[in-house]
Design an enzyme around this catalytic site. Structure first.
Site, PDB file in Angstrom:
ATOM      1  N   THR A  36      88.834  77.318  26.192  1.00  0.00           N
ATOM      2  CA  THR A  36      90.028  78.157  26.187  1.00  0.00           C
ATOM      3  C   THR A  36      91.242  77.372  26.667  1.00  0.00           C
ATOM      4  OG1 THR A  36      88.655  80.080  26.685  1.00  0.00           O
ATOM      5  CG2 THR A  36      91.020  80.314  27.047  1.00  0.00           C
ATOM      6  N   THR A  37      91.076  76.599  27.741  1.00  0.00           N
ATOM      7  CA  THR A  37      92.180  75.811  28.285  1.00  0.00           C
ATOM      8  C   THR A  37      92.665  74.775  27.288  1.00  0.00           C
ATOM      9  OG1 THR A  37      91.243  76.134  30.493  1.00  0.00           O
ATOM     10  CG2 THR A  37      92.869  74.389  30.259  1.00  0.00           C
ATOM     11  N   TYR A  85      85.318  90.978  22.591  1.00  0.00           N
ATOM     12  CA  TYR A  85      85.884  92.147  21.926  1.00  0.00           C
ATOM     13  C   TYR A  85      84.832  93.091  21.352  1.00  0.00           C
ATOM     14  CZ  TYR A  85      89.034  95.054  19.150  1.00  0.00           C
ATOM     15  OH  TYR A  85      89.714  96.117  18.630  1.00  0.00           O
ATOM     16  N   TYR A  87      78.709  81.179  29.332  1.00  0.00           N
ATOM     17  CA  TYR A  87      80.037  81.402  29.902  1.00  0.00           C
ATOM     18  C   TYR A  87      80.255  82.900  30.045  1.00  0.00           C
ATOM     19  CZ  TYR A  87      85.173  80.973  30.374  1.00  0.00           C
ATOM     20  OH  TYR A  87      86.486  81.039  30.801  1.00  0.00           O
ATOM     21  N   LYS A 106      78.657  79.216  33.523  1.00  0.00           N
ATOM     22  CA  LYS A 106      79.999  79.219  34.088  1.00  0.00           C
ATOM     23  C   LYS A 106      80.316  80.664  34.426  1.00  0.00           C
ATOM     24  CE  LYS A 106      84.889  78.371  33.036  1.00  0.00           C
ATOM     25  NZ  LYS A 106      85.874  77.921  32.021  1.00  0.00           N
ATOM     26  N   ILE A 127      84.088  74.641  36.906  1.00  0.00           N
ATOM     27  CA  ILE A 127      84.761  74.239  35.670  1.00  0.00           C
ATOM     28  C   ILE A 127      86.187  74.720  35.854  1.00  0.00           C
ATOM     29  CG2 ILE A 127      84.852  74.445  33.168  1.00  0.00           C
ATOM     30  CD1 ILE A 127      81.835  74.893  33.178  1.00  0.00           C
TER      31      ILE A 127
END
Length: 339
Positions: free
Chosen positions: A89-90, A152, A177, A205, A250
């Site tokens: 995402t980052t 979602y 995650y 994570k 992370i």
């Protein structure tokens, strides 16, 4: 009995191919060959400690800045970063084409393969797309992949078990995650414990921010707890997460202070809670202010401010940071002793 991380990595060179996946569209099995890449005998085991959730530098025109990416990678090599988490995402990976992902991953592999373990984000909603990205990661040199719960659509826990299992069956070590604040789907401890029986599901994570989850997950894992990696995905609580028994982080903050994050994690892992908290104290404001807007907007602004990147460009629908927050993030950098 679940194999240890070290033991299954020793088996990877023996794989010429991995199992295909099962379609859920009907009751018949549909087989598709999934071939292990040439990096299979060169995989590094993920380490405990500080993993940087790596930013992707773009040019002012929104193209991938390859020289800028190489500069960041050298910064992390010099700083002693324990692992790199890329195309997450980052990294704004959700806005990248498969060709762009290949460019980023190839650049990273060419720069740091065999020097820093590479955890590659391959998660999304569509299982077929997850498998395609995972296969690409295998072929191009990943050491493990980070797979977020499908967001979602809110799958049930049994759906999550099937989803993660099918990805793990491809033969690349998986870090689950769990970030329910973004996905609207919590991976329950009991589900993680079931998944941990798979030889290639090696850790999680945890971005819930709930420190109680460290102990509750260990209890659910039972005999697998010792070999199952628990990484914090919430910078604000990372230090206490490791003191509570976690294995590292992370981290977004590690883009700016990788050496300090590694020292904090080492102190926590060594059982020196006092030192870990002392080292973390100057970063407390920074952990918070890097999220005054959606990640990675403030982190990119800060990286540019520190000279780590030439541009703070974020791809739409994100944008560069609102100037109203400039003084806020700058003050956090000052509190951390970075300017």
């Amino acid at each position: 009995m679940r194999a240890t991380t070290a033991s299954f990595l020793g088996l990877i060179p023996l794989l010429g191919c991995v199992m295909a996946f099962q379609s859920s569209s009907n009751n018949n099995q549909r087989m598709s060959p999934l071939v292990m890449g040439t990096n299979s005998d060169e995989m590094m085991q993920l380490k405990k400690g500080a993993t940087c959730a790596l930013l992707t530098p773009f040019t002012a025109e929104g193209k991938i800045d390859v020289p800028g990416l190489e500069k960041l990678l050298q910064f992390h090599l010099n700083s002693g970063t324990d692992n790199l988490c890329v195309l997450g995402t980052t990294a704004e990976a959700s806005t990248m084409s498969m060709d762009e992902r290949a460019l980023v991953l190839t650049t990273i592999v060419n720069s740091v393969k065999g020097k820093i373990p590479l955890l590659v984000g391959t998660g999304t909603i569509d299982p077929n797309h997850v498998k395609a990205m995972t296969q690409q990661a295998i072929d191009l040199g990943a050491d493990a992949n980070l797979v977020v719960s499908p967001y979602y659509v809110k799958p049930p826990q049994r759906g999550l078990i099937r989803h993660f299992t099918e990805v793990a069956d491809m033969g690349l070590p998986v870090i689950l995650y769990n970030v329910p604040g973004r996905t609207a789907c919590d991976i329950k401890d009991e589900t993680v414990a079931t998944l941990a029986e798979h030889d290639y599901i090696v850790g999680i994570k945890d971005a819930t921010g709930d420190l109680n989850r460290v102990a509750s997950l260990k209890e659910a894992l039972g005999s697998n707890a010792e070999s199952f990696l628990q990484y914090s995905g919430d910078d604000g609580t990372t230090t206490d997460f490791v003191i509570a028994g976690g294995d590292g982080c992370i981290s977004v903050t590690a883009n700016l202070v990788p050496a300090q994050m590694s020292k904090i994690m080492k102190a926590g892992l060594d059982g020196d809670a006092e030192l870990a908290r002392k080292l973390n104290e100057p970063l407390a404001v920074l952990h918070k202010k890097l999220f005054v807007e959606s990640n990675p907007i403030p982190a990119k602004w800060a990286a540019k401010r520190l000279g780590l990147m030439e541009s703070a460009y974020c791809r739409p629908p994100l944008d560069e940071m609102d100037p109203a927050y400039s003084s806020v993030v700058e003050e956090a950098l000052r509190a951390a002793g970075l300017i």
